[in-house]
Each structure stands twice: as C-alpha cells, then as structure tokens.
Design an enzyme around this catalytic site. Structure first.
Site, PDB file in Angstrom:
ATOM      1  N   CYS A 103       0.862  -1.187   0.000  1.00  0.00           N
ATOM      2  CA  CYS A 103       0.000   0.000   0.000  1.00  0.00           C
ATOM      3  C   CYS A 103       0.896   1.233   0.000  1.00  0.00           C
ATOM      4  O   CYS A 103       1.993   1.230   0.567  1.00  0.00           O
ATOM      5  CB  CYS A 103      -0.937   0.101   1.192  1.00  0.00           C
ATOM      6  SG  CYS A 103      -2.038  -1.283   1.366  1.00  0.00           S
ATOM      7  N   ARG A 142       3.248  -0.237  -5.163  1.00  0.00           N
ATOM      8  CA  ARG A 142       3.110  -0.785  -3.808  1.00  0.00           C
ATOM      9  C   ARG A 142       1.780  -1.514  -3.608  1.00  0.00           C
ATOM     10  O   ARG A 142       1.525  -2.065  -2.538  1.00  0.00           O
ATOM     11  CB  ARG A 142       3.226   0.337  -2.766  1.00  0.00           C
ATOM     12  CG  ARG A 142       4.512   1.132  -2.855  1.00  0.00           C
ATOM     13  CD  ARG A 142       4.530   2.238  -1.841  1.00  0.00           C
ATOM     14  NE  ARG A 142       4.561   1.723  -0.497  1.00  0.00           N
ATOM     15  CZ  ARG A 142       5.656   1.391   0.172  1.00  0.00           C
ATOM     16  NH1 ARG A 142       6.827   1.542  -0.407  1.00  0.00           N
ATOM     17  NH2 ARG A 142       5.590   0.926   1.384  1.00  0.00           N
ATOM     18  N   GLU A 181      15.232 -18.211 -10.602  1.00  0.00           N
ATOM     19  CA  GLU A 181      14.862 -16.816 -10.831  1.00  0.00           C
ATOM     20  C   GLU A 181      14.115 -16.679 -12.162  1.00  0.00           C
ATOM     21  O   GLU A 181      13.134 -15.933 -12.273  1.00  0.00           O
ATOM     22  CB  GLU A 181      16.116 -15.929 -10.784  1.00  0.00           C
ATOM     23  CG  GLU A 181      15.917 -14.487 -11.188  1.00  0.00           C
ATOM     24  CD  GLU A 181      14.862 -13.729 -10.383  1.00  0.00           C
ATOM     25  OE1 GLU A 181      14.431 -14.211  -9.317  1.00  0.00           O
ATOM     26  OE2 GLU A 181      14.445 -12.651 -10.850  1.00  0.00           O
ATOM     27  N   ASN A 184      -0.908   2.270   5.777  1.00  0.00           N
ATOM     28  CA  ASN A 184      -0.134   1.188   5.176  1.00  0.00           C
ATOM     29  C   ASN A 184       0.388   0.336   6.333  1.00  0.00           C
ATOM     30  O   ASN A 184       1.022   0.871   7.236  1.00  0.00           O
ATOM     31  CB  ASN A 184       1.026   1.800   4.372  1.00  0.00           C
ATOM     32  CG  ASN A 184       2.085   0.772   3.994  1.00  0.00           C
ATOM     33  OD1 ASN A 184       1.773  -0.399   3.806  1.00  0.00           O
ATOM     34  ND2 ASN A 184       3.319   1.208   3.884  1.00  0.00           N
ATOM     35  N   GLY A 185       0.102  -0.956   6.317  1.00  0.00           N
ATOM     36  CA  GLY A 185       0.563  -1.822   7.408  1.00  0.00           C
ATOM     37  C   GLY A 185      -0.592  -2.685   7.893  1.00  0.00           C
ATOM     38  O   GLY A 185      -1.592  -2.851   7.194  1.00  0.00           O
ATOM     39  N   HIS A 213      14.779 -37.350 -10.034  1.00  0.00           N
ATOM     40  CA  HIS A 213      14.339 -37.823  -8.715  1.00  0.00           C
ATOM     41  C   HIS A 213      12.847 -37.580  -8.476  1.00  0.00           C
ATOM     42  O   HIS A 213      12.415 -37.537  -7.328  1.00  0.00           O
ATOM     43  CB  HIS A 213      15.175 -37.155  -7.621  1.00  0.00           C
ATOM     44  CG  HIS A 213      16.612 -37.567  -7.676  1.00  0.00           C
ATOM     45  ND1 HIS A 213      17.046 -38.837  -7.381  1.00  0.00           N
ATOM     46  CD2 HIS A 213      17.727 -36.880  -8.053  1.00  0.00           C
ATOM     47  CE1 HIS A 213      18.361 -38.920  -7.539  1.00  0.00           C
ATOM     48  NE2 HIS A 213      18.789 -37.736  -7.954  1.00  0.00           N
ATOM     49  N   LYS A 261       5.169  -4.355  -5.061  1.00  0.00           N
ATOM     50  CA  LYS A 261       6.626  -4.296  -5.149  1.00  0.00           C
ATOM     51  C   LYS A 261       7.292  -4.399  -3.782  1.00  0.00           C
ATOM     52  O   LYS A 261       8.298  -5.055  -3.613  1.00  0.00           O
ATOM     53  CB  LYS A 261       7.012  -2.973  -5.820  1.00  0.00           C
ATOM     54  CG  LYS A 261       8.491  -2.780  -5.998  1.00  0.00           C
ATOM     55  CD  LYS A 261       8.887  -3.112  -7.390  1.00  0.00           C
ATOM     56  CE  LYS A 261      10.368  -3.011  -7.637  1.00  0.00           C
ATOM     57  NZ  LYS A 261      10.794  -4.134  -8.480  1.00  0.00           N
ATOM     58  N   LYS A 268      10.297 -15.208 -12.782  1.00  0.00           N
ATOM     59  CA  LYS A 268       9.949 -14.143 -13.746  1.00  0.00           C
ATOM     60  C   LYS A 268       8.781 -14.586 -14.617  1.00  0.00           C
ATOM     61  O   LYS A 268       7.822 -13.855 -14.798  1.00  0.00           O
ATOM     62  CB  LYS A 268      11.132 -13.789 -14.659  1.00  0.00           C
ATOM     63  CG  LYS A 268      12.271 -13.032 -14.054  1.00  0.00           C
ATOM     64  CD  LYS A 268      11.987 -11.586 -13.743  1.00  0.00           C
ATOM     65  CE  LYS A 268      11.434 -11.367 -12.397  1.00  0.00           C
ATOM     66  NZ  LYS A 268      12.180 -11.515 -11.206  1.00  0.00           N
ATOM     67  N   TRP A 296      -3.036  -2.607  -1.529  1.00  0.00           N
ATOM     68  CA  TRP A 296      -2.812  -4.033  -1.732  1.00  0.00           C
ATOM     69  C   TRP A 296      -3.593  -4.709  -0.607  1.00  0.00           C
ATOM     70  O   TRP A 296      -3.245  -4.564   0.561  1.00  0.00           O
ATOM     71  CB  TRP A 296      -1.332  -4.363  -1.640  1.00  0.00           C
ATOM     72  CG  TRP A 296      -1.018  -5.791  -2.010  1.00  0.00           C
ATOM     73  CD1 TRP A 296      -0.861  -6.290  -3.262  1.00  0.00           C
ATOM     74  CD2 TRP A 296      -0.814  -6.883  -1.118  1.00  0.00           C
ATOM     75  NE1 TRP A 296      -0.574  -7.631  -3.194  1.00  0.00           N
ATOM     76  CE2 TRP A 296      -0.546  -8.024  -1.894  1.00  0.00           C
ATOM     77  CE3 TRP A 296      -0.849  -7.026   0.277  1.00  0.00           C
ATOM     78  CZ2 TRP A 296      -0.311  -9.276  -1.332  1.00  0.00           C
ATOM     79  CZ3 TRP A 296      -0.614  -8.281   0.831  1.00  0.00           C
ATOM     80  CH2 TRP A 296      -0.346  -9.389   0.018  1.00  0.00           C
ATOM     81  N   GLU A 301       5.347 -14.976 -12.529  1.00  0.00           N
ATOM     82  CA  GLU A 301       4.708 -13.807 -11.916  1.00  0.00           C
ATOM     83  C   GLU A 301       4.156 -12.833 -12.947  1.00  0.00           C
ATOM     84  O   GLU A 301       3.235 -12.087 -12.641  1.00  0.00           O
ATOM     85  CB  GLU A 301       5.635 -13.106 -10.922  1.00  0.00           C
ATOM     86  CG  GLU A 301       6.844 -12.459 -11.496  1.00  0.00           C
ATOM     87  CD  GLU A 301       7.751 -11.861 -10.435  1.00  0.00           C
ATOM     88  OE1 GLU A 301       7.275 -11.442  -9.391  1.00  0.00           O
ATOM     89  OE2 GLU A 301       8.975 -11.825 -10.699  1.00  0.00           O
TER      90      GLU A 301
END
Ligand code: M6R
Length: 575
Positions: A2, A27, A454, A96-97, A477, A570, A458, A70, A461
C-alpha cells in the site's frame, strides 16, 4: 505494501495526489482513493482498479490525502478502499501496514455505537480518534492517544478539516517532502519527486503534524535531519517505452556498471566485516535468488556461508552469534521478513551489511554498512535490473575476498548490451510459440540452477504460466514424471556444466519435451537454441537477460500487464 500520500500547500492537491499515487501504485493497485478538504467538509473519491485508467475528481483542495491499496483485510471493493472515515465523515485516514489488534478495538467501538462500513483493520483508526475527541481531547491529542491503542505496523495519515494532516510511522516507511510553501508526506519519494527533492526520513515511533511541522517520539519533540533525494526524475519515467519492465531490462548494461562502481573504502570496510566465521545471506524472492546465485563464489573464497529466506530466518537463529555477518539483500530496503531477520540477528550480536537500492530505507538504516545498488528507481513490480545489480555487487564482494580483479564483471556489463540486442527478436518469436502453454520447467546446474529458479519466478509472476525452476540433476528424482509431449523446458548450460546438463536435457527430450537451450554452444539436445557468450563465472549475470525478455513478451502475448501483475506489490511490508 500500500502507498500513502498527503499534500498540504497552496496548490490544488487533488490532481497532484492523484498523480503521486500513480508513482506509488507499484506498492499495490487493487484500489485507490483520495480525500480532500473543501471548506469544513471532506470529499472522497474511491475506486477499484488501476488509478492510471481513472481521472481525479473535479475538486479543488489544498489539503489532500490518498492511498493505493494491496488488500490484506477485506476483499477488493469500493468499501474496503481507503480513505476510511469516522461516522460523521470529519476525520479521514489512510494506512499502510496491519493493525494486529483491530478485532478487539472494533468490538469495543461497536459496543460504543460506532458503525463500520468496511472489513478493513484501518477503519478502527478514525473511529478511535473520534472516540477520544468526543471525550474532550484535541485532534492532535486524540491522534496521539489512538496510536497507543494500536498494535502492529503502520504508516498513517489522519486528516481533519480544521487540523490539517497528522502522520505516524511505526514499521512502515514514511518520508516527508519539503517544498516551497508546501509539504508532502509519503511512503516513497517518487510520489513527490516532480515537486521537491528535499526529504526527511521519519523513524519508527515518530508522529506529528505537517503544518507547523512538528515531530514527536516517545512523547518528546525530536528533530530529524533533512537531506536531498538522489532519485533522477527522468529515470522514474517511461520515456519512449510502453512499459517500465522493458525499460528496466534494457537499462542493465548501465546498471550493472553502476553497481560495480563502488568507492574502494566501502569495499575494504565490507571485506573487513566479512572476516567473521560465518556469513548468512538473507533475502526474499528475487533478492534471495540473487544471494543463491552468488553463494558459490563465497564458498570458493573459503568462507562458511549460507543463504536463508527472510521468512524462514528463525530456523537459523541458533547458529547466529557475534561472529556472524548477515548480508541482507533487498531492492526496496523495506521487506518486513528481512527487517525482522536483521533485528533478531542483531539481538544475538551479529553485524549486518545491507545491499539495497534505497539508502534511506529501513534496512539501510538498521545495517552497520550499506552498499547501494545505484540502479535508480525500479518501478515495474518485477525485479529485473535490481537482480543483476545485486548479483554484480555480491560477486564483487566475493572477488574482493579473493583479491581478484573485477574486470570479468565489468565485461559482463558490455556483454549484457550485446545479449539484449541479439536475443530480443528471438524472445519475441519464442513467446509467440509458447504463449499458450500451461506449464514449463527451467533447469541448470551450480549457479545456473539458481538462475533457473529466478527465471521461473519471472515467467510465472508476469505471464501466470506455471513455471518451476530446479537443479537439472534433480529432475530424475521425481519431477520428470510430469514431463509430457510439447512441455517447454528451458535449459541453462555453460562450459562448466554443459556435459551433465545436456544429458538431463536429452532425458526430457526423450519424453517429448520442447527443449530451449540458453548456452554459448548449440547441442543436439536443444529444439530451440538461444546463444549467449560464455563469460566464465560471470555468465549467470547475463544468462538471466533472455528470460527476462521472454517473460515480458509472454505477458504481452497473454494480455497481462507486465508492470502490475495481479495479486502482487513491489514492496512487501507484511509478514
Ligand atoms: O524489495 P526486495 O528486494 O526485498 O523484495 C523481495 C521480493 O519481494 C522481490 O524480490 C520479488 O520477489 C520480486 N519483485 C519478484 O520479481
């Protein structure tokens, strides 16, 4: 997560806050909202969805707060969008939080006759301020009293027609921007960068009012230093690019170079700190992958070293003592899991080096030494340029331990330019070919196994295609059971790992997989070959680039927004 922004000045703050929220929408972008003071009245605009697709309300106000969300508590609805108000609408709040004890507070307020219109934790705040004001406190005192009731992390702005904007910070970032006859208060600098570069970074426990500017901590007035933000406004713009993601991918030849351009004394100090018995690298998501990619270089330098995810840090706490060095890696410098890790390691006597992109961030301020990534604002939610900057800095530290020249790493910056140029059309073509797949695998060995992880992150997401990155030798395996006709498998190989990795590629090819090789040499195992130069240990730095491009083009093919993937934000400031 947020973003919050407040404006108090002599201009119309409505379009200004609306514009600033766009810069904060990395955010969170589930919904957004603005509250503005008009005379004695507060007017509110709230909408679900992307702020860049909506115009601000037609209103004029010099006192405005805004929020981009968010979702944590309560679904993505107009009612749950901030700002939230008290029942008569005179007090509005953005937050925010997370208020951890909101259930208890809400129950008490319901008993007092307050009505709630949202499912959020935030809504208790304007009601509590109202509650204390009705018992004779001023807005200022009621705000300070309310903070005492709140448990959890927050950055809060509370606005009242007669009292302006009050702010509080505890565990979520909050920065003041000081303009000419105007003040900003925000989760991050880019939201007010077009207006001022003069900033004051607030500390946890700080609260106060914007005009006159007054900051209090533990009941006492405090003075916080003013400094100049080093963000470049042009870098925070898309320029001729349609998306930040492509712009940031293409910036990497420059940002890798900038990451390597560190003052000698800083690297010497870091090397001295690394002279401890154990190094523990901590990060989340891409930053964790960057640590894993670089780890082997520290092991080869003779260090006892390990990586740990911020969210799993507790499991290694028993190892930590005053001979441990924590290397905390975070683009935002605000990731809650990493902050918690640092605090608990420091309690056990560990020293901390941080590698962050924002030198005024919480993680930088907690650390004993900070190495800035210098890659400029990364506004796409996906980490691209920040990842290669992190890898470059980590490898530079490992080279410093071995007294090795970093020429090879500098060469990677030049090679990056060539790789991006050469592979871009190929990645566009490949994206068209595999855009309708539902799943894919990415494999490699040694550092390239972590590059594979990584790369898979990418792809998934941004394109929402399931992708799993893993060490090539692990396929047999169990995972190989999933391989079927046409399944894309991306294979990373270099001179050190090719022999074994191409055997694994053959194993999946024999089961019908469509094998995409990212390698300096062609192989009969590859159905599709992407050629990148082998630059020895620095190969991981450039190997990621084609997959970043592929992910971008997959997102475009699948009509996904590359800069704002669904459900993500982010800066991850929740646990
Ligand atoms: O700001 P940080 O580097 O601490 O963020 C950690 C992760 O949330 C982040 O790397 C995330 O995985 C990426 N945005 C993915 O592209």
């Amino acid at each position: 997560m947020c973003g919050i922004l407040g404006y108090l000045g002599n201009k119309n703050g409505v379009p200004l806050v609306h514009e600033g929220l766009k810069a904060l929408s990395y955010r969170g972008y589930d919904s957004w909202g603005i509250a503005a003071i008009r005379g004695k009245e507060t007017i509110i605009q709230k909408e679900v969805g992307d702020i860049s697709k909506c115009a601000p309300m037609d209103a004029h106000s010099p006192i405005v707060i805004g929020h981009t969300r968010w979702a944590t508590h309560g679904g993505v609805t107009d009612n749950n969008a901030h700002p939230h108000t008290n029942n008569d609408g005179t007090i509005s709040v953005v937050h925010n939080g997370i208020i951890e004890n909101y259930h208890l507070l809400k129950e008490a307020l319901l008993e007092e006759g307050y009505t709630f219109t949202s499912e959020t934790d935030t809504e208790v705040i304007p009601h509590l301020i109202d509650f204390y004001m009705k018992r004779g406190k001023t807005f200022k005192d009621a705000f300070a009293r309310t903070l005492k009731d709140l448990k959890g992390s927050y950055a809060i702005l509370a606005m009242h027609a007669l009292e302006g904007i009050h702010f509080a910070r505890n565990g979520s970032p909050l920065i003041l921007g000081i303009g000419d006859n105007e003040m900003f208060v925000s989760s991050d600098i880019p939201s007010f960068l077009p207006h001022t570069k003069r900033i004051i970074t607030l500390e946890d426990g700080d609260y106060g009012s914007l005009t006159p500017l007054a900051i209090t901590n533990k009941g006492k007035p405090v003075k916080r230093e003013e400094s100049l933000a080093h963000w470049d406004l042009e870098v925070a713009k898309k320029g001729t690019y349609e998306h930040f993601m492509l712009k940031e991918i293409e910036e990497q030849p420059l940002t890798i170079r900038k990451a390597l351009n560190q003052p000698c004394e800083l690297i010497v100090k870091a090397t001295q700190l690394m002279d401890t018995s154990t190094i523990i690298f901590v990060g989340c998501g891409t930053s964790y992958n960057a640590c894993s990619i670089a780890l082997t270089h520290f092991v080869h330098a003779g260090k006892q070293a390990m990586t740990v995810l911020g969210s799993e840090f507790e499991s290694v706490l028993p190892y930590i003592n005053n001979k441990t060095l924590l290397i905390a890696v975070s683009q935002s410098g605000e990731t809650a899991d990493v902050i918690d890790s640092i605090k608990s390691a420091q309690k056990k006597g560990a020293k901390v080096i941080s590698i962050v992109n924002s030198p005024s961030s919480t993680i930088a301020r907690l650390a004993d030494l900070t190495i800035p990534m210098n890659c400029g604002p990364e506004l796409c939610v996906l980490s691209t340029k920040s990842c290669t900057s992190q890898i470059a800095i980590l490898m530079m530290l490992a080279f410093a331990l071995q007294k090795k020249d970093i020429g090879l790493l500098k060469e990677a910056a030049d090679t990056a330019l060539h790789v991006i140029k050469q592979t871009k059309p190929q990645m566009q073509q490949l994206a068209r070919k595999i855009a309708n797949e539902r799943s894919m695998f990415v494999i490699g060995r040694k550092s390239l196994a972590h590059v594979a992880r990584e790369a898979a992150l990418k792809i998934k997401e941004v394109s929402y295609i399931h992708a799993e990155g893993m060490p090539a030798g692990e396929l047999k395996h169990g995972t190989i059971a999933v391989v079927c006709d046409g399944l894309p498998v991306i294979v990373f190989a270099d001179n050190q790992t090719r022999a074994h990795t191409t055997s694994n590629a053959m194993e999946v090819k024999a089961r019908g997989a469509f094998v995409i090789g990212i390698d300096s040499k062609p192989s009969h195992a590859y159905d599709y070959h992407i050629s990148i130069p082998d630059i020895e240990e620095a190969t991981p730095l450039i190997a990621l680039l084609p997959v970043q491009l592929l992910s971008y083009y997959l997102a475009l093919e699948r009509k996904c927004d590359p800069d704002k993937p669904r459900n993500l934000a982010k800066s991850v400031t929740v646990r």
